[in-house]
Design a protein around this motif. Sequence first.
Motif, mmCIF file in Angstrom:
data_model
loop_
_atom_site.group_PDB
_atom_site.id
_atom_site.type_symbol
_atom_site.label_atom_id
_atom_site.label_comp_id
_atom_site.label_asym_id
_atom_site.label_seq_id
_atom_site.Cartn_x
_atom_site.Cartn_y
_atom_site.Cartn_z
ATOM 1 N N THR A 1 -11.586 3.803 -2.406
ATOM 2 C CA THR A 1 -10.672 4.933 -2.567
ATOM 3 C C THR A 1 -9.851 5.170 -1.304
ATOM 4 O O THR A 1 -10.395 5.141 -0.199
ATOM 5 C CB THR A 1 -11.466 6.211 -2.904
ATOM 6 N N GLY A 2 -8.548 5.440 -1.511
ATOM 7 C CA GLY A 2 -7.656 5.786 -0.407
ATOM 8 C C GLY A 2 -6.847 4.597 0.085
ATOM 9 O O GLY A 2 -7.314 3.461 0.098
ATOM 10 N N ARG A 3 -5.599 4.881 0.461
ATOM 11 C CA ARG A 3 -4.692 3.823 0.900
ATOM 12 C C ARG A 3 -5.254 2.986 2.047
ATOM 13 O O ARG A 3 -5.208 1.752 2.024
ATOM 14 C CB ARG A 3 -3.371 4.443 1.365
ATOM 15 N N GLU A 4 -5.768 3.660 3.074
ATOM 16 C CA GLU A 4 -6.213 2.940 4.267
ATOM 17 C C GLU A 4 -7.372 2.004 3.951
ATOM 18 O O GLU A 4 -7.408 0.855 4.411
ATOM 19 C CB GLU A 4 -6.604 3.927 5.364
ATOM 20 N N ARG A 5 -8.321 2.475 3.160
ATOM 21 C CA ARG A 5 -9.483 1.641 2.823
ATOM 22 C C ARG A 5 -9.065 0.468 1.933
ATOM 23 O O ARG A 5 -9.582 -0.639 2.070
ATOM 24 C CB ARG A 5 -10.559 2.480 2.150
ATOM 25 N N ILE A 6 -8.134 0.734 1.008
ATOM 26 C CA ILE A 6 -7.652 -0.347 0.142
ATOM 27 C C ILE A 6 -6.922 -1.399 0.977
ATOM 28 O O ILE A 6 -7.124 -2.604 0.799
ATOM 29 C CB ILE A 6 -6.730 0.209 -0.966
ATOM 30 N N GLN A 7 -6.082 -0.942 1.909
ATOM 31 C CA GLN A 7 -5.365 -1.895 2.769
ATOM 32 C C GLN A 7 -6.345 -2.727 3.586
ATOM 33 O O GLN A 7 -6.200 -3.955 3.692
ATOM 34 C CB GLN A 7 -4.394 -1.154 3.695
ATOM 35 N N ALA A 8 -7.349 -2.080 4.153
ATOM 36 C CA ALA A 8 -8.334 -2.797 4.956
ATOM 37 C C ALA A 8 -9.089 -3.818 4.097
ATOM 38 O O ALA A 8 -9.354 -4.949 4.541
ATOM 39 C CB ALA A 8 -9.307 -1.816 5.602
ATOM 40 N N PHE A 9 -9.431 -3.427 2.875
ATOM 41 C CA PHE A 9 -10.139 -4.334 1.965
ATOM 42 C C PHE A 9 -9.279 -5.544 1.624
ATOM 43 O O PHE A 9 -9.735 -6.695 1.704
ATOM 44 C CB PHE A 9 -10.531 -3.586 0.687
ATOM 45 N N LEU A 10 -8.022 -5.300 1.241
ATOM 46 C CA LEU A 10 -7.141 -6.396 0.847
ATOM 47 C C LEU A 10 -6.870 -7.347 2.006
ATOM 48 O O LEU A 10 -6.901 -8.579 1.846
ATOM 49 C CB LEU A 10 -5.823 -5.834 0.299
ATOM 50 N N GLU A 11 -6.619 -6.782 3.169
ATOM 51 C CA GLU A 11 -6.356 -7.640 4.328
ATOM 52 C C GLU A 11 -7.617 -8.393 4.748
ATOM 53 O O GLU A 11 -7.541 -9.545 5.200
ATOM 54 C CB GLU A 11 -5.792 -6.805 5.470
ATOM 55 N N GLY A 12 -8.772 -7.768 4.544
ATOM 56 C CA GLY A 12 -10.029 -8.429 4.876
ATOM 57 C C GLY A 12 -10.297 -9.629 3.995
ATOM 58 O O GLY A 12 -10.659 -10.709 4.481
ATOM 59 N N ILE A 13 -10.130 -9.471 2.677
ATOM 60 C CA ILE A 13 -10.413 -10.600 1.790
ATOM 61 C C ILE A 13 -9.311 -11.652 1.867
ATOM 62 O O ILE A 13 -9.579 -12.843 1.660
ATOM 63 C CB ILE A 13 -10.642 -10.145 0.327
ATOM 64 N N GLN A 14 -8.075 -11.223 2.208
ATOM 65 C CA GLN A 14 -7.014 -12.213 2.387
ATOM 66 C C GLN A 14 -7.313 -13.099 3.596
ATOM 67 O O GLN A 14 -7.077 -14.311 3.571
ATOM 68 C CB GLN A 14 -5.666 -11.508 2.566
ATOM 69 N N GLY A 15 -7.892 -12.480 4.629
ATOM 70 C CA GLY A 15 -8.270 -13.245 5.818
ATOM 71 C C GLY A 15 -9.359 -14.256 5.548
ATOM 72 O O GLY A 15 -9.532 -15.226 6.308
ATOM 73 N N LYS A 16 -10.126 -14.060 4.460
ATOM 74 C CA LYS A 16 -11.181 -15.008 4.076
ATOM 75 C C LYS A 16 -10.674 -16.008 3.027
ATOM 76 O O LYS A 16 -11.460 -16.686 2.371
ATOM 77 C CB LYS A 16 -12.378 -14.240 3.509
ATOM 78 N N ASN A 17 -9.345 -16.030 2.863
ATOM 79 C CA ASN A 17 -8.689 -16.948 1.913
ATOM 80 C C ASN A 17 -9.061 -16.657 0.462
ATOM 81 O O ASN A 17 -9.075 -17.557 -0.379
ATOM 82 C CB ASN A 17 -9.014 -18.406 2.244
ATOM 83 N N SER A 18 -9.364 -15.401 0.172
ATOM 84 C CA SER A 18 -9.725 -15.038 -1.202
ATOM 85 C C SER A 18 -8.557 -15.151 -2.173
ATOM 86 O O SER A 18 -8.766 -15.217 -3.392
ATOM 87 C CB SER A 18 -10.278 -13.613 -1.231
ATOM 88 N N VAL B 1 0.830 -1.207 0.000
ATOM 89 C CA VAL B 1 0.000 0.000 0.000
ATOM 90 C C VAL B 1 0.864 1.256 0.000
ATOM 91 O O VAL B 1 0.464 2.296 -0.527
ATOM 92 C CB VAL B 1 -0.962 -0.024 1.214
ATOM 93 N N HIS B 2 2.069 1.157 0.534
ATOM 94 C CA HIS B 2 2.989 2.300 0.528
ATOM 95 C C HIS B 2 3.357 2.722 -0.894
ATOM 96 O O HIS B 2 3.743 3.872 -1.128
ATOM 97 C CB HIS B 2 4.254 1.949 1.308
ATOM 98 N N LEU B 3 3.206 1.802 -1.854
ATOM 99 C CA LEU B 3 3.523 2.100 -3.252
ATOM 100 C C LEU B 3 2.375 2.807 -3.976
ATOM 101 O O LEU B 3 2.519 3.204 -5.127
ATOM 102 C CB LEU B 3 3.858 0.803 -3.995
ATOM 103 N N LEU B 4 1.254 2.959 -3.294
ATOM 104 C CA LEU B 4 0.083 3.577 -3.906
ATOM 105 C C LEU B 4 0.075 5.088 -3.704
ATOM 106 O O LEU B 4 0.636 5.600 -2.736
ATOM 107 C CB LEU B 4 -1.205 2.993 -3.304
ATOM 108 N N ALA B 5 -0.596 5.777 -4.619
ATOM 109 C CA ALA B 5 -0.838 7.212 -4.435
ATOM 110 C C ALA B 5 -1.827 7.401 -3.280
ATOM 111 O O ALA B 5 -2.585 6.490 -2.941
ATOM 112 C CB ALA B 5 -1.407 7.808 -5.718
ATOM 113 N N ASP B 6 -1.810 8.584 -2.673
ATOM 114 C CA ASP B 6 -2.680 8.837 -1.513
ATOM 115 C C ASP B 6 -4.144 8.558 -1.823
ATOM 116 O O ASP B 6 -4.869 7.998 -1.003
ATOM 117 C CB ASP B 6 -2.522 10.283 -1.033
ATOM 118 N N GLU B 7 -4.595 8.996 -2.992
ATOM 119 C CA GLU B 7 -5.997 8.808 -3.378
ATOM 120 C C GLU B 7 -6.147 7.689 -4.397
ATOM 121 O O GLU B 7 -6.942 7.786 -5.343
ATOM 122 C CB GLU B 7 -6.559 10.117 -3.934
ATOM 123 N N ALA B 8 -5.400 6.625 -4.213
ATOM 124 C CA ALA B 8 -5.485 5.469 -5.114
ATOM 125 C C ALA B 8 -6.890 4.863 -5.062
ATOM 126 O O ALA B 8 -7.624 5.040 -4.089
ATOM 127 C CB ALA B 8 -4.442 4.431 -4.738
#
Length: 291
Positions: A219-236, A194-201
């Motif tokens: 939209t946004g780094r924090e929301r994208i990180q939360a989304f990715l970590e959430g679906i990874q936790g569901k074995n997506s 997520v650090h590689l993303l633009a602020d408003e990615a």
Amino acid sequence: MKLAKLYMDYKPLLISIAYRMLGSLTDAEDIVQDVFISLERVQLDEIQHQKAFLVKMTTNRCLNLLSSSRKQREVYPGSWLPEPDIGETIASPEEQVVQEETVSYALLVVLQQLNPVERAVFLLREVLLYEYSEIADILDKTEANCRKIYSRVKPKIQQEMEDPLSSSNSISHKKDLVNSFLHASRTGDFASFVHLLADEAVLISDGGGKRRAAIFPITGRERIQAFLEGIQGKNSFGGELRPIAINGEPGLLLVRDGDPQLAICFRAAPHHSAIQTIYFVVNPDKLKRAI
């Protein structure tokens, strides 16, 4: 014999035009096949400019298909993304120059945001270098109208054509992104990626109502990180996440039990190497050609 030679000579060009117009390789191939079937009833010797004739037929068939499918896209569940062109190998910068039929996925997305006539004018002028008189003949419009459409559309597209990740260092940079995502998907820690993303990615998913996907862009780094970590936790991301080429550039394909589940690719921020957009293509209809 003449028809077979025309097919060999112009099929790649016509498919590249139809793919840019439609955002679907499957539909593009169907359109071009239909064009050549229709030529069986045409006296080829009477056609003076065969390339122009084929381009006109292909373009007009694309416009007709887009007109008939407009309502389908209007009621499409969630975001609509083009079908990715997935391959095994990534072209070098030198090879990308030669492969004129290749169009980056990010540019393809932007083209689909134009209306069909704008798309046709831009492609005929910018890609095929047609004169405005020729474009006017293909589209049954005036030269002045075609010039006006092109001047209106060009600024919208120029940014993608000057994508910083389309430079000579783009391949290595996007490979770094792919490797970072691979590591994050295995560990569940997406902070470095997520650090590689633009602020408003933005992360855009296309499931087509056939597989679970985010209905609205994230939209946004924090929301994208939360989304990715959430679906990874569901074995997506369970299965094999393969580095592959998407429209000639580094991307990822998730395969589970031999079935493609997800294609991932990236778009750079304007005038910057940070990533502005992540594309998740989940719709199985757009992944049929992936394996």
